[in-house]
Design an enzyme around this catalytic site. Structure first.
Site, PDB file in Angstrom:
ATOM      1  N   LYS A  69       0.824  -1.216   0.000  1.00  0.00           N
ATOM      2  CA  LYS A  69       0.000   0.000   0.000  1.00  0.00           C
ATOM      3  C   LYS A  69       0.857   1.265   0.000  1.00  0.00           C
ATOM      4  CE  LYS A  69      -2.773   0.094   3.441  1.00  0.00           C
ATOM      5  NZ  LYS A  69      -2.088   0.142   4.521  1.00  0.00           N
ATOM      6  N   THR A  71       3.918   1.477  -1.018  1.00  0.00           N
ATOM      7  CA  THR A  71       4.624   1.514  -2.298  1.00  0.00           C
ATOM      8  C   THR A  71       3.739   2.129  -3.379  1.00  0.00           C
ATOM      9  OG1 THR A  71       5.755  -0.497  -1.573  1.00  0.00           O
ATOM     10  CG2 THR A  71       5.927   0.061  -3.917  1.00  0.00           C
ATOM     11  N   ARG A  92       2.268   7.910   7.262  1.00  0.00           N
ATOM     12  CA  ARG A  92       2.513   7.787   8.702  1.00  0.00           C
ATOM     13  C   ARG A  92       3.991   7.523   8.980  1.00  0.00           C
ATOM     14  NH1 ARG A  92      -0.783   2.994  10.234  1.00  0.00           N
ATOM     15  NH2 ARG A  92      -0.334   2.541   8.053  1.00  0.00           N
ATOM     16  N   LYS A 103       7.552  -6.946  10.575  1.00  0.00           N
ATOM     17  CA  LYS A 103       6.912  -6.315   9.435  1.00  0.00           C
ATOM     18  C   LYS A 103       7.908  -5.488   8.614  1.00  0.00           C
ATOM     19  CE  LYS A 103       3.165  -3.010   8.406  1.00  0.00           C
ATOM     20  NZ  LYS A 103       3.957  -1.783   8.179  1.00  0.00           N
ATOM     21  N   ALA A 271      -3.260   0.871  12.527  1.00  0.00           N
ATOM     22  CA  ALA A 271      -4.677   0.863  12.155  1.00  0.00           C
ATOM     23  C   ALA A 271      -5.448  -0.280  12.800  1.00  0.00           C
ATOM     24  CB  ALA A 271      -4.820   0.793  10.639  1.00  0.00           C
ATOM     25  N   PHE A 299      -3.379  -0.878   7.111  1.00  0.00           N
ATOM     26  CA  PHE A 299      -3.953  -2.209   6.925  1.00  0.00           C
ATOM     27  C   PHE A 299      -5.102  -2.185   5.908  1.00  0.00           C
ATOM     28  CE2 PHE A 299      -2.022  -2.940  11.279  1.00  0.00           C
ATOM     29  CZ  PHE A 299      -0.959  -3.681  10.778  1.00  0.00           C
ATOM     30  N   PHE A 379       3.282  -7.984  -9.377  1.00  0.00           N
ATOM     31  CA  PHE A 379       4.415  -8.832  -8.996  1.00  0.00           C
ATOM     32  C   PHE A 379       4.852  -9.585 -10.252  1.00  0.00           C
ATOM     33  CE2 PHE A 379       5.156  -9.211  -4.322  1.00  0.00           C
ATOM     34  CZ  PHE A 379       4.308  -8.196  -3.916  1.00  0.00           C
ATOM     35  N   TRP A 407       6.799  -0.842  -8.026  1.00  0.00           N
ATOM     36  CA  TRP A 407       8.005  -1.360  -7.372  1.00  0.00           C
ATOM     37  C   TRP A 407       9.168  -1.300  -8.366  1.00  0.00           C
ATOM     38  CZ3 TRP A 407      12.118  -4.552  -7.230  1.00  0.00           C
ATOM     39  CH2 TRP A 407      12.705  -4.807  -5.976  1.00  0.00           C
TER      40      TRP A 407
END
Lengths: 553, 553
Positions: A69, A71, A92, A103, A271, A299, A379, A407
């Site tokens: 998210k 990214t 954030r 994470k 979140a 999230f 991906f 990405w």
């Protein structure tokens, strides 16, 4: 190449040049090293009126497959600027807990990152630590008040203000403090939350200026007297001391993306166990400087977006002009039942089964009356058939799904998505809130559970029921609800992937946060202090003699 | 006018101009706002060789009357520059505990202050918080290691690594962590120290570069196995992660005095419960940029100066060229038995009685073979007779005592003192250490107690005796000793003012700090986590809508 290597090899520009791109004068920024700055609050200069378009990036329920998210948020900001649209990003601040835990950081990935990534992921400009200090100074003042005669008659068994650390530390979830005899305080049960779950963090993120910050801090309920009357920070008389510890933390932080798009990173509540949005000051600052503000909420849409729309929007006074839901083929296949080590195999059937998760979030966001678009975060293992199937499914639900290859390509991988968002933002917003604060606590929670989560029922513990009655008596029931729930499922059972149905949400306890202005509802067995995994990320980190870091991801 | 008002009304210069005064290029500083900066480590540029003169400012035992050691240090720096001597000041960073508690900040006073005083006294550049985070991340990793299978066989009853906060919080002195059942960790006794008493702080202050920092962190002993073998951070495999949390904290901080003298403020261990000196990197940086480096060590000469000379000097490789002992007429009168509310009354008799305290410190410093001078920090209530009597007493002991009126006049009030120091610095140094590290633990402590404190005896608890035997076995006995003792008395009884004699020092426990490279000896009932007073300084603090602070002193 690893994210940290891409970030370290980037051509980073002096932050003063980034500031100039959005017409910030040198006296409106306070440098923290050459590549980070805080902005004066309020901004000193006059800034021309912008379009004030707000784009919210949210996602399906996260899986170990990765969604990206942040990214996509970063890549979108760069894409807007490639299209010559004046855009800024609001994100954030990462917490050290996940950075050292499992994470990782929160600065995007690949060629869609905010930099300097090591600084942002570690202490950054010190906001998190200032919040920790403010929170724990208040704790020390509370215990000292009780120790020094307890003029306010605080019941040490009813202190609800917990200590915090910005660390994943399960051993601190439940502690006994004040041991050691008569000179060491009054023994009582206590516990530490992670800083990002604290009311202090929520207040920093919801305050509009220093006066509002002070007002909110004074309203914090720290516990109850022996006669069960609430006691506030204002009653303790330390509003000023706690507020001045946040004098710099309240100023928004400016950094840049790899492509030099200005980004404000400020405030970082989780979140799942908090309200999950960057600060109102950050969002407002971006909107006052750029035509398009791209922000994210943490999230999945059941957590971050719901809280953005029901808690942040009323305080911000502005609803999103477009909502972007990030999904990946891999993650949807996991929601469809595929194991993590089989995600490389094409599997349209599982994808369409897992689509139920995305579909539920699409419906939820459409319910708020905001334009919605799906970003398929690409991906390498994705097949053309899978992508086509996913796009067709979204089309059937009335939403465009556009591939974003951020990405690998940075902003260039999201041009089509950005153009679609520009066009969606031209629509007249028709924002419909999920609930009214005047609804009862049960009505508000029931609406969240049935309309956003897709559950059928809410079950309250005896304690929660007692608290609801108490809150009505105290006049605290007319506040928004901040659900604390696992991020992995729409339900409160982390293992129920996809789109579970007919489930019950269990509310075990409420935490009144009067300074933040909401009631936290703790569901299932969600924890407000995470733990470290068997092999924490910390194990692989290092710094060399020249100060170069490795192992942060 | 209050200190904070003087500081707020000062004509502060951009930190880049201060840097230029000592030939620092703009690429050797990293700005933290307009008035603070970190310096690159090592400095990037070439700097011409300086005289490298080092002046240590110490004091009599502190009393509630106030001594003003930092004020004299700052005033001296300004005086040197008024004399056209190139001088810099090296100070410790204040801790938030005393700022919110009773002692106040540590930025000097009146017209001898370092600024911006609010920033320096609050979060400054985040060093204290980075140390707290590094310390507590290590704690979390230790408890997680035990929880996740305990491959190293750590005995949770023998973990000696404590958690820390930069707060006065007596309720955290003794805690039980890991409560709540099988999913919440392993219950064990623990405690929080104040950050400035931590081994992490000592390491930051004694490390000479990043490699040395890492080496020291890897050597930290965190506890013992069930078979009583020591376990280190290196054994845990997290040296890299803990070290990189200090990547910015290790860089020295540049600020200025009211008269724009450059000051490095870096590292802040307390001198009662830690080793009490700013970082070696700060002192070395000053010596490489200025001819005269004026630095202080905490509390009285029995604590700060003894540790400076016996712990810091060997690591620094340089002994002071002059030692300045700060005394006030008021404080000596208190040492002579006068109550605080009667200090305004002239009282030569009490002054001469209290002189015994200063006399003891004079002798101690002379014993090290360094030139000594007394600075009489002037208060308005001092009479000419009192000052003459004090000067005569010092003269009898072979030391000049010179009045410094730095609070009211800044550097102009210390010109004579500065000239005397310049002249003393021309003497050949003949530094004689108090003890050799090869001496036994008891020999080293006995030398400190008899020669520096003036006591007659050392009594060890059973626990301390057992530890001494254990340290010999482990080869840890050949390390300097860091005494933890009350600052108020030469003895371990805070109420014994003046120069007590024939007293016994009680060693209740040792804490081995292998990373810092010393053994802490806890005496009497000294506490490594202070508490807040009945009316903490926090009560009077405030921030207004424009961000202006009040109530910090």
């Amino acid at each position: 190449m690893k994210d940290i290597e891409i970030a370290q090899n980037a051509q980073i520009k002096p932050i003063i040049e980034i500031a100039q791109k959005v017409n910030l004068d040198s006296d409106e920024i306070e440098q923290y090293g050459p590549y980070k700055a805080k902005l004066t609050l309020p901004l000193k200069g006059e800034h021309p009126k912008t379009k004030e378009k707000l784009i919210l990036v949210t996602a399906i329920n996260p899986t170990p497959a990765g969604e990206g998210k942040s990214t996509v948020t970063v890549g979108l900001g760069d894409a807007f600027n490639l299209l010559n649209k004046k855009a800024m990003i609001a994100l954030r601040e990462p917490s050290l807990g996940p950075v050292m835990g499992i994470k990782g950081g929160a600065t995007g990935g690949g060629y869609s990152q905010v930099i300097p990534m090591e600084d942002i992921n570690l202490h950054f400009t010190g906001d998190m630590h200032a919040l920790t200090a403010a929170n724990n100074t208040l704790s020390a003042l509370i215990d000292n008040h009780i120790f020094q005669g307890n003029a306010l008659n605080i019941d040490q068994r009813r202190v609800i203000w917990k200590r915090v650390l910005d660390i994943n530390d399960r051993a601190l979830r439940h502690v006994v403090v004040g041991l050691g005899g008569v000179m060491q305080g009054i023994p009582r049960e206590d516990g530490f939350d992670i800083t990002v779950a604290s009311e202090m963090m929520a207040i920093l993120c919801l305050a509009t200026d220093i006066n509002d910050l002070k007002e909110r801090i004074s309203k914090i309920v720290i516990g109850y007297t022996f006669t069960k009357e609430p006691v506030t920070v204002g009653d303790l008389g330390v509003t000023g001391a706690i507020s001045l510890l946040l004098k710099d933390a309240i100023k928004p932080n400016l950094v840049q993306t790899l492509a030099h798009t200005p980004a404000i990173i400020h405030g970082g509540p989780f979140a799942n166990i908090a309200h999950g949005c960057n600060s109102i000051i950050a969002t407002q600052t971006c909107m006052s400087l750029a035509d398009y503000t791209i922000t994210e909420a943490g999230f999945g849409a059941d957590l971050g977006a719901e809280k953005f729309l029901d808690i942040k929007v009323p305080a911000l006074g502005k609803s999103p002009d477009t909502v972007v839901i990030v999904a990946t083929v891999r993650a949807l296949k996991m929601h469809g039942g595929v194991a993590k080590d089989e995600l490389e195999q094409p599997n349209v059937e599982a994808l369409l089964k897992g689509y139920a998760n995305l579909q539920k979030h699409l419906g939820s966001m459409q319910r708020y009356g905001v334009p919605v678009v799906v970003a398929i975060n690409k991906f390498v293992s994705d097949t053309p058939e899978e992508i086509a199937a996913l796009q067709a499914a979204c089309q059937d639900d009335g939403v465009k799904a556009i591939v974003a290859d951020v990405w690998a390509q940075g902003g260039a991988g999201a041009l089509q998505l950005a153009e679609e968002i520009v066009s969606l933002c031209e629509n007249e917003a028709d924002f419909k809130p999920l609930y009214q604060v005047e609804d009862s606590i049960d009505e508000k929670i029931t609406k969240i559970v049935t309309e956003i989560y897709g559950g059928s029922d809410v079950e309250y513990s005896l304690k929660a029921k007692k608290q609801m009655a108490q809150f009505v008596e105290l006049g605290w029931d007319k506040l928004p609800i901040c659900m604390a729930k696992t991020q992995y499922s729409l339900s409160d059972n982390a293992k129920a992937l996809g789109a579970p149905k007919d489930f019950t949400i269990h509310i075990r306890e409420f935490v009144p946060k009067l300074g933040a202005g909401f009631l936290v509802a703790l569901t299932g067995n969600v924890l407000t202090m995470p733990g470290l995994p068997k092999k924490p990320a910390a194990d692989g980190m290092d710094i060399d003699a020249d100060g170069k870091l490795s192992g942060i991801y």
